[in-house]
Structures are given as C-alpha cells and as structure tokens.
Design an enzyme around this catalytic site. Structure first.
Site, PDB file in Angstrom:
ATOM      1  N   ARG A 237       0.861  -1.185   0.000  1.00 18.62           N
ATOM      2  CA  ARG A 237       0.000   0.000   0.000  1.00 18.62           C
ATOM      3  C   ARG A 237       0.900   1.238   0.000  1.00 18.62           C
ATOM      4  NH1 ARG A 237      -3.389  -2.784  -1.525  1.00 18.62           N
ATOM      5  NH2 ARG A 237      -5.448  -3.236  -0.658  1.00 18.62           N
ATOM      6  N   GLU A 266      -2.588   7.502  -5.005  1.00 20.68           N
ATOM      7  CA  GLU A 266      -2.985   6.852  -6.267  1.00 20.68           C
ATOM      8  C   GLU A 266      -4.464   7.021  -6.602  1.00 20.68           C
ATOM      9  OE1 GLU A 266      -1.931   2.702  -5.095  1.00 20.68           O
ATOM     10  OE2 GLU A 266      -4.013   2.212  -5.530  1.00 20.68           O
ATOM     11  N   HIS A 298      -0.763  -0.363  -9.776  1.00 18.36           N
ATOM     12  CA  HIS A 298      -1.495  -1.315  -8.920  1.00 18.36           C
ATOM     13  C   HIS A 298      -1.960  -2.541  -9.723  1.00 18.36           C
ATOM     14  CE1 HIS A 298      -3.601  -1.214  -4.790  1.00 18.36           C
ATOM     15  NE2 HIS A 298      -3.427  -2.471  -5.164  1.00 18.36           N
TER      16      HIS A 298
HETATM   17  P1  NAI Z   1      -1.238 -11.187   5.131  1.00 25.04           P
HETATM   18  O1  NAI Z   1      -2.249 -10.720   6.121  1.00 25.04           O
HETATM   19  O2  NAI Z   1      -1.197 -12.632   4.765  1.00 25.04           O
HETATM   20  O3  NAI Z   1       0.225 -10.776   5.656  1.00 25.04           O
HETATM   21  C1  NAI Z   1       0.542  -9.523   6.181  1.00 25.04           C
HETATM   22  C2  NAI Z   1       1.648  -9.740   7.201  1.00 25.04           C
HETATM   23  O4  NAI Z   1       2.096  -8.442   7.635  1.00 25.04           O
HETATM   24  C3  NAI Z   1       1.194 -10.511   8.453  1.00 25.04           C
HETATM   25  O5  NAI Z   1       2.027 -11.611   8.686  1.00 25.04           O
HETATM   26  C4  NAI Z   1       1.312  -9.469   9.572  1.00 25.04           C
HETATM   27  O6  NAI Z   1       1.695 -10.028  10.816  1.00 25.04           O
HETATM   28  C5  NAI Z   1       2.407  -8.575   9.007  1.00 25.04           C
HETATM   29  N1  NAI Z   1       2.515  -7.281   9.674  1.00 25.04           N
HETATM   30  C6  NAI Z   1       1.558  -6.594  10.350  1.00 25.04           C
HETATM   31  N2  NAI Z   1       2.083  -5.470  10.867  1.00 25.04           N
HETATM   32  C7  NAI Z   1       3.392  -5.444  10.495  1.00 25.04           C
HETATM   33  C8  NAI Z   1       4.463  -4.552  10.732  1.00 25.04           C
HETATM   34  N3  NAI Z   1       4.296  -3.448  11.479  1.00 25.04           N
HETATM   35  N4  NAI Z   1       5.669  -4.835  10.201  1.00 25.04           N
HETATM   36  C9  NAI Z   1       5.852  -5.959   9.480  1.00 25.04           C
HETATM   37  N5  NAI Z   1       4.881  -6.851   9.236  1.00 25.04           N
HETATM   38  C10 NAI Z   1       3.659  -6.601   9.734  1.00 25.04           C
HETATM   39  O7  NAI Z   1      -1.446 -10.262   3.851  1.00 25.04           O
HETATM   40  P2  NAI Z   1      -0.985 -10.571   2.345  1.00 25.04           P
HETATM   41  O8  NAI Z   1      -2.053 -11.313   1.635  1.00 25.04           O
HETATM   42  O9  NAI Z   1       0.395 -11.118   2.351  1.00 25.04           O
HETATM   43  O10 NAI Z   1      -0.993  -9.087   1.725  1.00 25.04           O
HETATM   44  C11 NAI Z   1      -0.090  -8.092   2.165  1.00 25.04           C
HETATM   45  C12 NAI Z   1      -0.518  -6.753   1.610  1.00 25.04           C
HETATM   46  O11 NAI Z   1      -0.387  -6.769   0.192  1.00 25.04           O
HETATM   47  C13 NAI Z   1      -2.022  -6.418   1.833  1.00 25.04           C
HETATM   48  O12 NAI Z   1      -2.199  -5.783   3.086  1.00 25.04           O
HETATM   49  C14 NAI Z   1      -2.328  -5.498   0.702  1.00 25.04           C
HETATM   50  O13 NAI Z   1      -2.204  -4.165   1.146  1.00 25.04           O
HETATM   51  C15 NAI Z   1      -1.254  -5.792  -0.351  1.00 25.04           C
HETATM   52  N6  NAI Z   1      -1.796  -6.295  -1.612  1.00 25.04           N
HETATM   53  C16 NAI Z   1      -1.426  -5.676  -2.778  1.00 25.04           C
HETATM   54  C17 NAI Z   1      -1.901  -6.115  -4.002  1.00 25.04           C
HETATM   55  C18 NAI Z   1      -1.486  -5.474  -5.293  1.00 25.04           C
HETATM   56  O14 NAI Z   1      -2.149  -5.696  -6.329  1.00 25.04           O
HETATM   57  N7  NAI Z   1      -0.413  -4.709  -5.349  1.00 25.04           N
HETATM   58  C19 NAI Z   1      -2.853  -7.234  -4.067  1.00 25.04           C
HETATM   59  C20 NAI Z   1      -3.113  -7.880  -2.792  1.00 25.04           C
HETATM   60  C21 NAI Z   1      -2.625  -7.398  -1.608  1.00 25.04           C
END
Ligand code: NAI
Length: 337
Positions: A237, A266, A298
């Site tokens: 993000r 964005e 994105h």
């Molecule tokens: P997820 O929920 O599986 O993993 C996120 C991880 O971040 C968790 O393990 C959590 O403990 C960790 N986390 C929380 N706070 C943190 C911090 N302060 N420092 C480090 N790690 C921390 O989520 P997933 O599916 O891996 O997605 C991650 C992000 O990717 C989403 O939040 C979304 O914003 C983004 N995304 C982007 C897309 C794109 O098209 N560019 C598509 C899908 C998701």
C-alpha cells in the site's frame, strides 16, 4: 439481491458475469456496474441496492457508510484483501456486513514484485527502448547477480512467504521482519528486527498491511538506515512509504532504486487513462523522471487466476450474506438483515 459494483472496469464485469453464469447460476444476484469510485459524490449511484462491491480506492468512511445505510445498503463486499479504506467500527455500529477476499493468488503479487526487481536490476525498461531505437550498447545497463544477495521482506504473510520462496530459489539470503511471524518462514529465511533487515538487505520489499502503526514505516530515518545503493520495492500500500522522503533519498543517491506498484495518492490517478491530461501530482511526476524508478499502476494482482478467484470469493461472500451463514471472510458480521 441488487449489488452496485463501484470502480468497475470492463475486466471486473467480464469475470463477474462469467463466474455468475458458470458457478452461481442458481443465485439471485443482479449487478449494476459503475466506473466511478464510491465516495460522498457518488453515493446516489447505490440507490436501490442492498449491497455494494468496492475496490482499493473506494472510500467508505463514516459519512459514506451512513449514507449507504440510509439508502438501504446493508452489505459491503470488498474485491480485495486490504480494508484500510473501510471504517469497520462504523460498519459494525450500523450492523452492516463487510466481507473481503483474504487471498487471491498471493503468488501473483509476489511474482510482480520479482518482475519489478529484475526489470530495475537488469535495466529491462531501458534496454527495451534502446533496442527499438537500434541502440545495442550495454553501457548504462549494468546490473547485479541476485544469487548471494540479501533480500529483506517486511511482512511475512501470504505474499511475503511467496516472495521468500521465489527469492530462495534465486539463491538469495532471505531476511524477514514481522511482529507476528509465520513459522513457515523459518524454513526459508531468518527472522530479524527491522533495523537489522534495513541495514543488511540489498533489496527491501514491503508486504505488510497499511495500519496506523505501519503508516510511513519507510520514512527518512528508515531510508537512512538502509544500505547505500539498496533497492526498495512496494507492492503493498502506498501509505507505507513517505514518498517525498523517498524522492530525497533518490536525489542524495543513497537509495539505489525504487519500484512501486502502489502510491499514497494513487486514488483518482490509478486505473484510469490520463495520457491526454496534465497530472497535478508533482511528487509522482518527479518520481517517473528518475532512470532508476519504476512505477506500475497497482497491477500486482492482475492475473487471470487472481481475477477468477476474486469473482468466485466475492460472489460466495454475497451468497453467504443472503443465506445468513457464517463466513470466515467476513470482517463484520451482519446484525441487521
Ligand atoms: P497477510 O495478512 O497474509 O500478511 C501480512 C503480514 O504483515 C502478516 O504476517 C502481519 O503479521 C504482518 N505485519 C503486520 N504489521 C506489520 C508490521 N508493522 N511490520 C511488518 N509486518 C507486519 O497479507 P498478504 O495477503 O500477504 O498481503 C499483504 C498486503 O499486500 C495487503 O495488506 C495489501 O495491502 C497488499 N496487496 C497488494 C496487491 C497489489 O495488487 N499490489 C494485491 C493484494 C494485496
């Protein structure tokens, strides 16, 4: 049930209709597609709907949620994983159902991060243009061998883990930082604290959600703590990065390269064709002038497999709402029906 789909693109409609036809043929779901993003000015487009379907840049703050509720909308289905754009507390107070697609091909986003890393590293964006102009010189295209380099992954969830697997395959040393790490990561890399990750990594890739605690996680201090010449990748993000601080780090030649698939401002720019407009965002315009910066709009999630999964899970979320069944994808369970 009538559902207004906001920020709808032709491909959203195509995948929704296809999935509805093939897998939800018996359902009573009727979609109206709106290209506009949801906000105060576009609320009225949801009139007559019981549900709205939204994406990453639709704004669902308190006034919008209250306005939707007044119009009879009781369910919100997000066709994305991140939900930083929805005021869940207000939705809960109103008893509105909110559900998301928690994962849709995490590999799609991780693979896009790798595409960004290697494009920047091997200067493919520059080589492509050169060759088209008949210029086969190599000067200016020098990259590094990834094998043996250190990749730091901030957020070792589904996407972070997928990236760790790929980078391990490249022969990289993988570091991870996560306050709630998954055990699986230990087989792929080493969990460290954030300062260690920033100081040791040749490539830092962000995969944590945008939360109050992670806003501007990468600010001037974090950038100064990074290895000189390191590469920063953000497919998570935009708000995770203080973009003006990144521009300064690039100008100081401290940050070696930057690739972003997401940008703090964005909304209103991404997902639209502005090729005939003047873009009033000087920070973004400055960013795209750097030879060592790559911006994509994105598109990390944008694969056939992910779009199918998004449509399937979103339609399933709507059916679960209609049927009143428990749904693990619900962020807020319905309390009015
Ligand atoms: P997820 O929920 O599986 O993993 C996120 C991880 O971040 C968790 O393990 C959590 O403990 C960790 N986390 C929380 N706070 C943190 C911090 N302060 N420092 C480090 N790690 C921390 O989520 P997933 O599916 O891996 O997605 C991650 C992000 O990717 C989403 O939040 C979304 O914003 C983004 N995304 C982007 C897309 C794109 O098209 N560019 C598509 C899908 C998701």
């Amino acid at each position: 049930m009538h559902i207004t789909v906001f920020s709808a693109q032709p491909y959203d409609q195509r995948f929704f209709e296809q999935t509805c036809h093939t897998q939800f043929a018996d359902s009573d779901l009727h979609f109206t597609y709106q290209a506009s993003a949801l906000g105060m000015k576009t609320l009225a487009l949801a009139a007559g709907s019981q549900a709205v379907c939204v994406f990453v840049n639709d704004v669902l703050d308190a006034p919008v949620l209250e306005g939707l509720y007044e119009q009879g909308v009781r369910a919100i289905v997000l066709r994305c994983a991140g939900f930083n754009n929805v005021d869940l507390k207000v939705a809960e107070r109103l008893g509105m159902y909110v559900a998301r697609v928690p994962a849709y091909s995490p590999e799609a986003v991780a693979e896009h991060a790798v595409a960004l890393i290697q494009t920047l590293n091997r200067r493919i964006h520059r080589a492509y243009n050169r060759v088209r102009e008949g210029n086969f010189q190599l000067d200016g295209l020098l990259g590094m061998t990834l094998h043996g380099k250190t990749v730091g992954i901030v957020g070792t969830g589904k996407i972070g883990l997928a990236l760790a697997r790929i980078m391990k395959g490249f022969g990289c040393r993988v570091l991870g930082y996560d306050p709630c790490p998954q055990e699986d990561f230990n087989r792929l890399g080493e969990l460290v604290d954030l300062p260690t990750l920033l100081a040791d990594s040749d490539i830092v890739s962000l995969h944590c959600p945008l939360l109050p605690a992670t806003e501007h996680l990468i600010d001037a201090d974090a950038l100064a703590a990074m290895k000189p010449g390191a590469m920063l990748i953000n497919t998570s993000r935009g708000g995770l990065i203080d973009t003006p601080a990144v521009v300064s780090a690039l100008k100081m030649r401290h940050l070696g390269a930057l690739a972003i698939d997401v940008y703090e401002q964005e909304s209103g720019i991404f997902f639209k064709d502005h090729s005939d407009d003047i873009i009033d965002d000087d920070v973004l315009q400055r960013l795209v002038t750097f030879p060592n910066v790559l911006v994509t709009g994105h598109q990390g999630f944008f694969t056939r497999e992910a779009l199918s999964e998004i449509a399937e899970v979103t339609l399933g979320n709507l059916c679960a709402y209609q049927a009143g069944t428990d749904n693990p994808n619900a962020l807020v369970a319905a309390s009015h029906r």
